[in-house]
Write a protein that holds these residues in place. Structure first.
Motif, PDB file in Angstrom:
ATOM      1  N   ARG A  61       0.863  -1.263  -0.203  1.00  0.00           N
ATOM      2  CA  ARG A  61       0.101   0.057  -0.037  1.00  0.00           C
ATOM      3  C   ARG A  61       0.716   1.271   0.097  1.00  0.00           C
ATOM      4  O   ARG A  61       2.197   1.096   0.180  1.00  0.00           O
ATOM      5  N   THR A  62       0.206   2.376  -0.014  1.00  0.00           N
ATOM      6  CA  THR A  62       0.971   3.741  -0.291  1.00  0.00           C
ATOM      7  C   THR A  62       0.246   4.510   0.873  1.00  0.00           C
ATOM      8  O   THR A  62      -0.812   4.690   0.944  1.00  0.00           O
ATOM      9  N   ASP A  63       1.234   5.161   1.622  1.00  0.00           N
ATOM     10  CA  ASP A  63       0.679   6.005   2.820  1.00  0.00           C
ATOM     11  C   ASP A  63       1.592   7.402   2.554  1.00  0.00           C
ATOM     12  O   ASP A  63       1.875   7.599   1.564  1.00  0.00           O
ATOM     13  N   ASP A  64       1.214   8.231   3.226  1.00  0.00           N
ATOM     14  CA  ASP A  64       1.715   9.599   3.509  1.00  0.00           C
ATOM     15  C   ASP A  64       3.366   9.714   3.209  1.00  0.00           C
ATOM     16  O   ASP A  64       3.754  10.429   2.833  1.00  0.00           O
ATOM     17  N   PHE A  65       3.963   8.754   3.468  1.00  0.00           N
ATOM     18  CA  PHE A  65       5.601   8.664   3.415  1.00  0.00           C
ATOM     19  C   PHE A  65       5.999   7.780   2.221  1.00  0.00           C
ATOM     20  O   PHE A  65       7.135   7.437   2.027  1.00  0.00           O
ATOM     21  N   GLY A  66       5.186   7.165   1.344  1.00  0.00           N
ATOM     22  CA  GLY A  66       5.646   6.370   0.220  1.00  0.00           C
ATOM     23  C   GLY A  66       4.744   4.879   0.473  1.00  0.00           C
ATOM     24  O   GLY A  66       3.868   4.703   1.038  1.00  0.00           O
ATOM     25  N   ARG A  67       5.657   4.089  -0.387  1.00  0.00           N
ATOM     26  CA  ARG A  67       4.931   2.652  -0.322  1.00  0.00           C
ATOM     27  C   ARG A  67       5.531   1.626   0.450  1.00  0.00           C
ATOM     28  O   ARG A  67       6.895   1.866   0.954  1.00  0.00           O
ATOM     29  N   THR A  68       4.527   0.791   1.168  1.00  0.00           N
ATOM     30  CA  THR A  68       5.052   0.020   2.152  1.00  0.00           C
ATOM     31  C   THR A  68       4.602  -1.457   1.622  1.00  0.00           C
ATOM     32  O   THR A  68       3.598  -1.412   1.040  1.00  0.00           O
ATOM     33  N   THR A  69       5.414  -2.336   2.032  1.00  0.00           N
ATOM     34  CA  THR A  69       4.944  -3.805   1.734  1.00  0.00           C
ATOM     35  C   THR A  69       4.743  -4.588   3.194  1.00  0.00           C
ATOM     36  O   THR A  69       5.946  -4.436   3.851  1.00  0.00           O
ATOM     37  N   ARG A  70       3.795  -5.224   3.461  1.00  0.00           N
ATOM     38  CA  ARG A  70       3.986  -5.859   4.792  1.00  0.00           C
ATOM     39  C   ARG A  70       3.847  -7.361   4.702  1.00  0.00           C
ATOM     40  O   ARG A  70       2.963  -7.878   3.716  1.00  0.00           O
ATOM     41  N   TRP A  71       4.839  -8.292   5.258  1.00  0.00           N
ATOM     42  CA  TRP A  71       4.769  -9.460   4.954  1.00  0.00           C
ATOM     43  C   TRP A  71       4.170 -10.386   6.171  1.00  0.00           C
ATOM     44  O   TRP A  71       4.740 -10.029   7.342  1.00  0.00           O
ATOM     45  N   TYR A  72       3.443 -11.412   6.149  1.00  0.00           N
ATOM     46  CA  TYR A  72       2.951 -12.057   7.147  1.00  0.00           C
ATOM     47  C   TYR A  72       3.781 -13.579   7.071  1.00  0.00           C
ATOM     48  O   TYR A  72       3.704 -14.211   6.133  1.00  0.00           O
ATOM     49  N   PHE A  73       3.822 -14.004   8.198  1.00  0.00           N
ATOM     50  CA  PHE A  73       4.606 -15.511   8.250  1.00  0.00           C
ATOM     51  C   PHE A  73       3.854 -16.334   9.484  1.00  0.00           C
ATOM     52  O   PHE A  73       3.101 -15.807  10.248  1.00  0.00           O
ATOM     53  N   THR A  74       3.283 -17.514   9.094  1.00  0.00           N
ATOM     54  CA  THR A  74       2.925 -18.465   9.932  1.00  0.00           C
ATOM     55  C   THR A  74       3.759 -19.071  10.872  1.00  0.00           C
ATOM     56  O   THR A  74       4.940 -18.464  10.826  1.00  0.00           O
ATOM     57  N   GLY A  75       3.513 -19.968  11.635  1.00  0.00           N
ATOM     58  CA  GLY A  75       4.366 -20.284  12.832  1.00  0.00           C
ATOM     59  C   GLY A  75       4.279 -19.452  13.839  1.00  0.00           C
ATOM     60  O   GLY A  75       3.025 -18.789  14.164  1.00  0.00           O
ATOM     61  N   PRO A  76       5.418 -19.023  14.396  1.00  0.00           N
ATOM     62  CA  PRO A  76       5.450 -17.861  15.206  1.00  0.00           C
ATOM     63  C   PRO A  76       4.725 -16.697  14.457  1.00  0.00           C
ATOM     64  O   PRO A  76       5.477 -16.314  13.551  1.00  0.00           O
ATOM     65  N   LYS A  77       3.738 -15.980  15.007  1.00  0.00           N
ATOM     66  CA  LYS A  77       2.986 -15.092  14.243  1.00  0.00           C
ATOM     67  C   LYS A  77       3.937 -13.712  14.178  1.00  0.00           C
ATOM     68  O   LYS A  77       3.753 -12.945  15.240  1.00  0.00           O
ATOM     69  N   ILE A  78       4.490 -13.566  13.156  1.00  0.00           N
ATOM     70  CA  ILE A  78       5.254 -12.119  13.050  1.00  0.00           C
ATOM     71  C   ILE A  78       4.964 -11.423  11.717  1.00  0.00           C
ATOM     72  O   ILE A  78       4.723 -12.088  10.744  1.00  0.00           O
ATOM     73  N   HIS A  79       4.996 -10.136  11.721  1.00  0.00           N
ATOM     74  CA  HIS A  79       4.815  -9.426  10.715  1.00  0.00           C
ATOM     75  C   HIS A  79       5.874  -8.669  10.376  1.00  0.00           C
ATOM     76  O   HIS A  79       6.541  -7.948  11.243  1.00  0.00           O
ATOM     77  N   VAL A  80       6.409  -8.276   9.168  1.00  0.00           N
ATOM     78  CA  VAL A  80       7.626  -7.447   8.806  1.00  0.00           C
ATOM     79  C   VAL A  80       6.998  -6.454   7.818  1.00  0.00           C
ATOM     80  O   VAL A  80       6.389  -6.830   6.826  1.00  0.00           O
ATOM     81  N   THR A  81       7.452  -5.261   8.065  1.00  0.00           N
ATOM     82  CA  THR A  81       7.007  -4.259   7.083  1.00  0.00           C
ATOM     83  C   THR A  81       8.181  -3.549   6.730  1.00  0.00           C
ATOM     84  O   THR A  81       9.229  -3.284   7.238  1.00  0.00           O
ATOM     85  N   PHE A  82       8.213  -3.397   5.122  1.00  0.00           N
ATOM     86  CA  PHE A  82       9.114  -3.014   4.560  1.00  0.00           C
ATOM     87  C   PHE A  82       8.631  -1.695   3.892  1.00  0.00           C
ATOM     88  O   PHE A  82       7.601  -1.496   3.540  1.00  0.00           O
ATOM     89  N   ARG A  83       9.760  -0.591   3.543  1.00  0.00           N
ATOM     90  CA  ARG A  83       9.494   0.763   3.279  1.00  0.00           C
ATOM     91  C   ARG A  83      10.509   0.871   2.134  1.00  0.00           C
ATOM     92  O   ARG A  83      11.614   0.442   2.275  1.00  0.00           O
ATOM     93  N   ASP A  84      10.268   1.598   1.030  1.00  0.00           N
ATOM     94  CA  ASP A  84      10.963   2.102   0.006  1.00  0.00           C
ATOM     95  C   ASP A  84      12.134   2.910   0.765  1.00  0.00           C
ATOM     96  O   ASP A  84      12.181   3.751   1.556  1.00  0.00           O
ATOM     97  N   ALA A  85      13.441   2.631   0.588  1.00  0.00           N
ATOM     98  CA  ALA A  85      14.620   3.583   0.987  1.00  0.00           C
ATOM     99  C   ALA A  85      15.226   4.114  -0.128  1.00  0.00           C
ATOM    100  O   ALA A  85      14.793   4.222  -1.128  1.00  0.00           O
ATOM    101  N   ALA A  86      16.197   5.100   0.397  1.00  0.00           N
ATOM    102  CA  ALA A  86      16.856   5.985  -0.399  1.00  0.00           C
ATOM    103  C   ALA A  86      17.485   5.214  -1.492  1.00  0.00           C
ATOM    104  O   ALA A  86      17.782   5.626  -2.633  1.00  0.00           O
TER     105      ALA A  86
END
Length: 169
Positions: A61-86
């Protein structure tokens, strides 16, 4: 935290961020200020995939600060968010979990009491912010460009989620 808006480098509000977890329980650690389950802030998607495996779901998705991608994992329920970098590519900018699989080296994680967090997490500060019904026990400052590890404590007095991320505004 006064009238300042608290936003982390994840597209959702502070309490709704999550982490990653295809890792084995032995490697499913929370490292304050760095990351979870062996993955660290600033890593590329390829680096995170190498450590945690293939995500079970991905949302962009895109928010006020740019594009983000969120990955969801099974097992231990953890989410990682990525953001466009310089630099070209996206970087891991937030990890979050609402499950008790991930713990610090001293055993602190989801389900821990506020007393345990205070006793076992160095330099932690616990406070209630205006407008939030939960308390924040955190290491780091909620200032742009800083890294924060937030043990979000619910009305029960127990940690309900753990977030590690960069503050963006």
């Amino acid at each position: 935290m006064r009238a300042m808006r608290l936003r982390l480098l994840a597209p959702a509000a502070l309490a709704s961020l999550a982490l990653v977890g295809s890792a084995s329980p032995a490697s499913a650690k929370i490292v304050v200020g760095e990351g979870m389950a062996g993955a660290k802030l600033g890593m590329s998607k390829d680096e995170v995939r190498e450590i945690l495996g293939k995500p079970t779901e991905s949302r962009t998705r895109t928010d006020d600060f740019g594009r983000t991608t969120r990955w969801y994992f099974t097992g231990p329920k953890i989410h990682v968010t990525f953001r466009d970098a310089a630099e070209p590519g996206m970087q891991a900018t937030a990890f979050m979990t609402r499950r008790g699989f991930e713990r610090t080296s001293k055993g602190v994680g989801v389900g821990s009491s506020i007393r345990t967090v205070r006793a076992r997490v160095a330099k932690v500060k616990c406070e209630r912010f205006p407008g939030f019904s939960t308390r924040s026990c955190h290491v780091g400052e909620f200032l742009p460009g800083k890294t924060v590890t937030d043990f979000r404590v619910g009305r029960s007095g127990k940690v309900g989620s753990v977030l590690i991320g960069y503050v963006i505004d």
